[in-house]
Design an enzyme around this catalytic site. Sequence first.
Site, PDB file in Angstrom:
ATOM      1  N   ASP A   1       0.840  -1.207   0.000  1.00  0.00           N
ATOM      2  CA  ASP A   1       0.000   0.000   0.000  1.00  0.00           C
ATOM      3  C   ASP A   1       0.872   1.253   0.000  1.00  0.00           C
ATOM      4  OD1 ASP A   1       0.737  -1.070   2.439  1.00  0.00           O
ATOM      5  OD2 ASP A   1      -1.062  -0.464   3.511  1.00  0.00           O
TER       6      ASP A   1
ATOM      7  N   ASP B   1       1.145  -1.715 -13.905  1.00  0.00           N
ATOM      8  CA  ASP B   1       0.308  -0.805 -14.694  1.00  0.00           C
ATOM      9  C   ASP B   1       0.397   0.621 -14.153  1.00  0.00           C
ATOM     10  OD1 ASP B   1      -0.477  -2.686 -16.474  1.00  0.00           O
ATOM     11  OD2 ASP B   1      -2.636  -2.404 -16.176  1.00  0.00           O
TER      12      ASP B   1
END
Length: 364
Positions: free
Chosen positions: A227, A255
């Site tokens: 995270d 991505d």
Amino acid sequence: MEYGIALIPGDGIGPEIVAQGKRVLDLAAELSGNVFHYHEVLLGGCSIDAFGVPLTEEAVQTCKESNAVLMGSIGGDAATSPWYRLPPEKRPEAGLLAIRKALNLFANLRPAYLYPELKGACPLKEEIIKDGFDLMMVRELTGGLYFGDRYTKEVDGTVTAVDTLKYTEDEIRRVAVKAFDIAMKRNKHLTLVDKANVLDSSRLWRKVTSQVAEAYPEVAFDTMLVDNCAMQLIRNPGQFDVLLTENMFGDILSDEASMITGSIGMLSSASLNETKFGLYEPSGGSAPDIAGKGIANPIATILSAAMLLRYSLDMDREADAAEEAVRRVLADGFRTGDIMSDGCTRVNTQEMGDLILERMRNAY
Ligand code: NAD
């Protein structure tokens, strides 16, 4: 030295961009004195047209007998192409998944590099990217959540879905070794991205990767929770060199890393197995909308060819020259249509190849 290289032009713009990648390989061979033997392989829609299946056993065999594979892209327009009226396991993309599996390509490499000349396309603020960034995402590709047991069934009257995230220490070790080897060819900094505060599998990743790190004392090794990493990629991407992570985290983060370069058409990729063998391809697809027009951007394929030279053939000097040639061509203001901006000179696929080759020779 003599090397075998399988070429998979594929569909759409594939043949146009692979032709330019091959020219870079040819020049690398000429400059180095090495000899490359090429074997062309059909994969995807063109293989369906020729043989009725997206991948033949012969095609797999040819790739296995080569030192590396340079691929374009496969597939067509799903709305109009007859390939997409076939059952899913006979469509072009099934060939791609099958070849990755057949070649046991467990390490996926996706570099994200910000070209100063393309900064305008980067969605991050100037103050964040003023020093640029140059990172390599290494993603485990054949294990974890996407390959674990899964089922959906009713448990105590409630529909329940289960996916299993499983890794063995061997699966982790082999990709960690790859990532450290890559770090040794770059800036010698490796960050393992995991969720070790929650997941057992992540704790095993930390343990095994820390063991592997001991064999690479020159590489600065650290860890980061996934995270936090998602935030840091946007806050300060320049802090990273090599990022190593498991399959699902890598799917998402690679991505994100592509996106912050602002130019997905420039991004190369590699998928490697335990040996030096690898399959190298641009991140983009077969772009049926511009296929056959001679205007596709060949740079991602040329950079994939450079990765092939570096990682499968240890031809670092030739790879450096190809990458430097791409930097110079952009600095000199040449652009294909997809990355065109005011004040630049628009060129087609072949012309971009010519310009890069000329600069590669000079950079060598
Ligand atoms: P795409 O990447 O092919 O095209 C998206 C857009 O980017 C289009 O406007 C296209 O013209 C442009 N583009 C892509 N590469 C370019 C290049 N080198 N130069 C200039 N412009 C470029 O994605 P899509 O339209 O979603 O998919 C088309 C086909 O490609 C589908 O069949 C898909 O399954 C396949 N595909 C294959 C691969 C692969 O072979 N690894 C990867 C992604 C998509």
